[in-house]
Design a protein around this motif. Structure first.
Motif, PDB file in Angstrom:
ATOM      1  N   VAL A 160       0.836  -1.209   0.000  1.00 61.98           N
ATOM      2  CA  VAL A 160       0.000   0.000   0.000  1.00 61.98           C
ATOM      3  C   VAL A 160       0.868   1.255   0.000  1.00 61.98           C
ATOM      4  CG1 VAL A 160      -1.634   1.322   1.422  1.00 61.98           C
ATOM      5  CG2 VAL A 160      -1.995  -1.109   1.032  1.00 61.98           C
ATOM      6  N   ASN A 161       2.009   1.212   0.685  1.00 65.30           N
ATOM      7  CA  ASN A 161       2.894   2.374   0.755  1.00 65.30           C
ATOM      8  C   ASN A 161       3.862   2.438  -0.423  1.00 65.30           C
ATOM      9  OD1 ASN A 161       1.740   3.302   3.104  1.00 65.30           O
ATOM     10  ND2 ASN A 161       3.162   2.199   4.414  1.00 65.30           N
ATOM     11  N   GLY A 162       3.633   1.669  -1.449  1.00 59.86           N
ATOM     12  CA  GLY A 162       4.479   1.737  -2.637  1.00 59.86           C
ATOM     13  C   GLY A 162       5.797   1.009  -2.499  1.00 59.86           C
ATOM     14  N   GLY A 163       5.915   0.105  -1.562  1.00 55.52           N
ATOM     15  CA  GLY A 163       7.144  -0.664  -1.372  1.00 55.52           C
ATOM     16  C   GLY A 163       8.203   0.073  -0.581  1.00 55.52           C
ATOM     17  N   ALA A 164       7.834   1.186   0.016  1.00 56.30           N
ATOM     18  CA  ALA A 164       8.790   1.955   0.809  1.00 56.30           C
ATOM     19  C   ALA A 164       9.141   1.182   2.078  1.00 56.30           C
ATOM     20  CB  ALA A 164       8.195   3.309   1.177  1.00 56.30           C
ATOM     21  N   PRO A 165      10.446   1.038   2.344  1.00 53.34           N
ATOM     22  CA  PRO A 165      10.836   0.295   3.558  1.00 53.34           C
ATOM     23  C   PRO A 165      10.511   1.097   4.820  1.00 53.34           C
ATOM     24  CG  PRO A 165      12.771   1.197   2.479  1.00 53.34           C
ATOM     25  CD  PRO A 165      11.610   1.488   1.588  1.00 53.34           C
ATOM     26  N   SER A 166      10.192   0.377   5.854  1.00 58.06           N
ATOM     27  CA  SER A 166       9.875   1.013   7.124  1.00 58.06           C
ATOM     28  C   SER A 166      10.368   0.121   8.261  1.00 58.06           C
ATOM     29  CB  SER A 166       8.368   1.231   7.246  1.00 58.06           C
ATOM     30  OG  SER A 166       8.037   1.719   8.524  1.00 58.06           O
ATOM     31  N   ASP A 167      10.692   0.734   9.366  1.00 59.29           N
ATOM     32  CA  ASP A 167      11.130  -0.037  10.530  1.00 59.29           C
ATOM     33  C   ASP A 167       9.994  -0.881  11.099  1.00 59.29           C
ATOM     34  OD1 ASP A 167      13.603   1.102  10.275  1.00 59.29           O
ATOM     35  OD2 ASP A 167      13.248   2.666  11.782  1.00 59.29           O
ATOM     36  N   LYS A 168       8.760  -0.427  10.905  1.00 64.73           N
ATOM     37  CA  LYS A 168       7.604  -1.168  11.413  1.00 64.73           C
ATOM     38  C   LYS A 168       7.503  -2.545  10.763  1.00 64.73           C
ATOM     39  CE  LYS A 168       4.773   2.089  10.308  1.00 64.73           C
ATOM     40  NZ  LYS A 168       3.536   2.852  10.067  1.00 64.73           N
ATOM     41  N   TYR A 169       7.812  -2.628   9.472  1.00 67.91           N
ATOM     42  CA  TYR A 169       7.699  -3.898   8.773  1.00 67.91           C
ATOM     43  C   TYR A 169       8.815  -4.859   9.199  1.00 67.91           C
ATOM     44  CZ  TYR A 169       4.892  -0.728   5.996  1.00 67.91           C
ATOM     45  OH  TYR A 169       4.000   0.230   5.602  1.00 67.91           O
ATOM     46  N   GLY A 170       9.975  -4.322   9.468  1.00 76.03           N
ATOM     47  CA  GLY A 170      11.067  -5.146   9.986  1.00 76.03           C
ATOM     48  C   GLY A 170      10.755  -5.663  11.381  1.00 76.03           C
ATOM     49  N   ALA A 171      10.133  -4.810  12.193  1.00 83.08           N
ATOM     50  CA  ALA A 171       9.739  -5.243  13.540  1.00 83.08           C
ATOM     51  C   ALA A 171       8.654  -6.310  13.467  1.00 83.08           C
ATOM     52  CB  ALA A 171       9.255  -4.048  14.355  1.00 83.08           C
ATOM     53  N   ALA A 172       7.747  -6.188  12.505  1.00 87.26           N
ATOM     54  CA  ALA A 172       6.705  -7.195  12.328  1.00 87.26           C
ATOM     55  C   ALA A 172       7.316  -8.527  11.903  1.00 87.26           C
ATOM     56  CB  ALA A 172       5.679  -6.729  11.301  1.00 87.26           C
ATOM     57  N   ALA A 173       8.320  -8.483  11.015  1.00 88.15           N
ATOM     58  CA  ALA A 173       8.993  -9.719  10.595  1.00 88.15           C
ATOM     59  C   ALA A 173       9.746 -10.351  11.760  1.00 88.15           C
ATOM     60  CB  ALA A 173       9.939  -9.433   9.437  1.00 88.15           C
ATOM     61  N   LEU A 174      10.369  -9.529  12.599  1.00 88.83           N
ATOM     62  CA  LEU A 174      11.063 -10.060  13.779  1.00 88.83           C
ATOM     63  C   LEU A 174      10.077 -10.696  14.748  1.00 88.83           C
ATOM     64  CD1 LEU A 174      13.744 -10.316  15.335  1.00 88.83           C
ATOM     65  CD2 LEU A 174      13.220  -8.120  16.391  1.00 88.83           C
ATOM     66  N   LEU A 175       8.941 -10.068  14.940  1.00 88.32           N
ATOM     67  CA  LEU A 175       7.900 -10.637  15.796  1.00 88.32           C
ATOM     68  C   LEU A 175       7.388 -11.960  15.224  1.00 88.32           C
ATOM     69  CD1 LEU A 175       6.175 -10.081  18.337  1.00 88.32           C
ATOM     70  CD2 LEU A 175       4.519  -9.010  16.825  1.00 88.32           C
ATOM     71  N   ALA A 176       7.242 -12.019  13.902  1.00 90.00           N
ATOM     72  CA  ALA A 176       6.805 -13.262  13.259  1.00 90.00           C
ATOM     73  C   ALA A 176       7.838 -14.362  13.432  1.00 90.00           C
ATOM     74  CB  ALA A 176       6.535 -13.012  11.777  1.00 90.00           C
ATOM     75  N   ILE A 177       9.115 -14.014  13.389  1.00100.08           N
ATOM     76  CA  ILE A 177      10.171 -15.008  13.608  1.00100.08           C
ATOM     77  C   ILE A 177      10.092 -15.558  15.022  1.00100.08           C
ATOM     78  CG2 ILE A 177      12.674 -15.305  13.836  1.00100.08           C
ATOM     79  CD1 ILE A 177      12.977 -13.367  11.484  1.00100.08           C
ATOM     80  N   ILE A 178       9.845 -14.696  15.982  1.00102.41           N
ATOM     81  CA  ILE A 178       9.711 -15.147  17.374  1.00102.41           C
ATOM     82  C   ILE A 178       8.505 -16.071  17.521  1.00102.41           C
ATOM     83  CG2 ILE A 178       9.225 -14.371  19.729  1.00102.41           C
ATOM     84  CD1 ILE A 178      10.904 -11.854  19.045  1.00102.41           C
TER      85      ILE A 178
END
Length: 107
Positions: free
Chosen positions: A41-59
């Motif tokens: 939705v944000n045009g593929g712009a990287p964000s720290d929120k998405y990295g934190a979500a991926a880290l949470l998913a890994i946990i």
């Protein structure tokens, strides 16, 4: 002669660790799905929120996989949620691997 079908009563139950493993796998998949959708939705712009979500998913995945494997050791229990939990966590891990692979090699 026809044999009548009887009921089989058992005191088996599903493992609580297996159920929790399945829930954590589903949460990991949903977390990754939402992070990918929000990034789209944000045009593929990287964000720290998405990295934190991926880290949470890994946990979630690691905890769910450990619980799923641990629940295989319980005797006289149903195995549905145990196997389902392990499968869903591996599927979420494959989804994360695909996302990271695509992000590394797509221009």
């Amino acid at each position: 002669m026809l044999r009548s079908k009887g009921f089989i009563f058992t005191n088996k139950e599903h493992t609580q660790k297996g159920i929790m493993s399945t829930i954590l796998g589903i949460l990991a998949g949903v977390t990754l799905g939402i992070a990918v959708y929000q990034s789209y939705v944000n045009g593929g712009a990287p964000s720290d929120k998405y990295g934190a979500a991926a880290l949470l998913a890994i946990i979630f995945m690691l905890a769910g996989l450990m619980l799923g494997i641990w629940s295989t050791t319980e005797k006289e229990k149903f195995r549905l949620f145990t196997v389902l939990g392990i499968f869903v966590n591996i599927l979420a891990f494959a989804m994360l691997s695909l996302i990271l692979f695509a992000g590394a090699y797509v221009d």
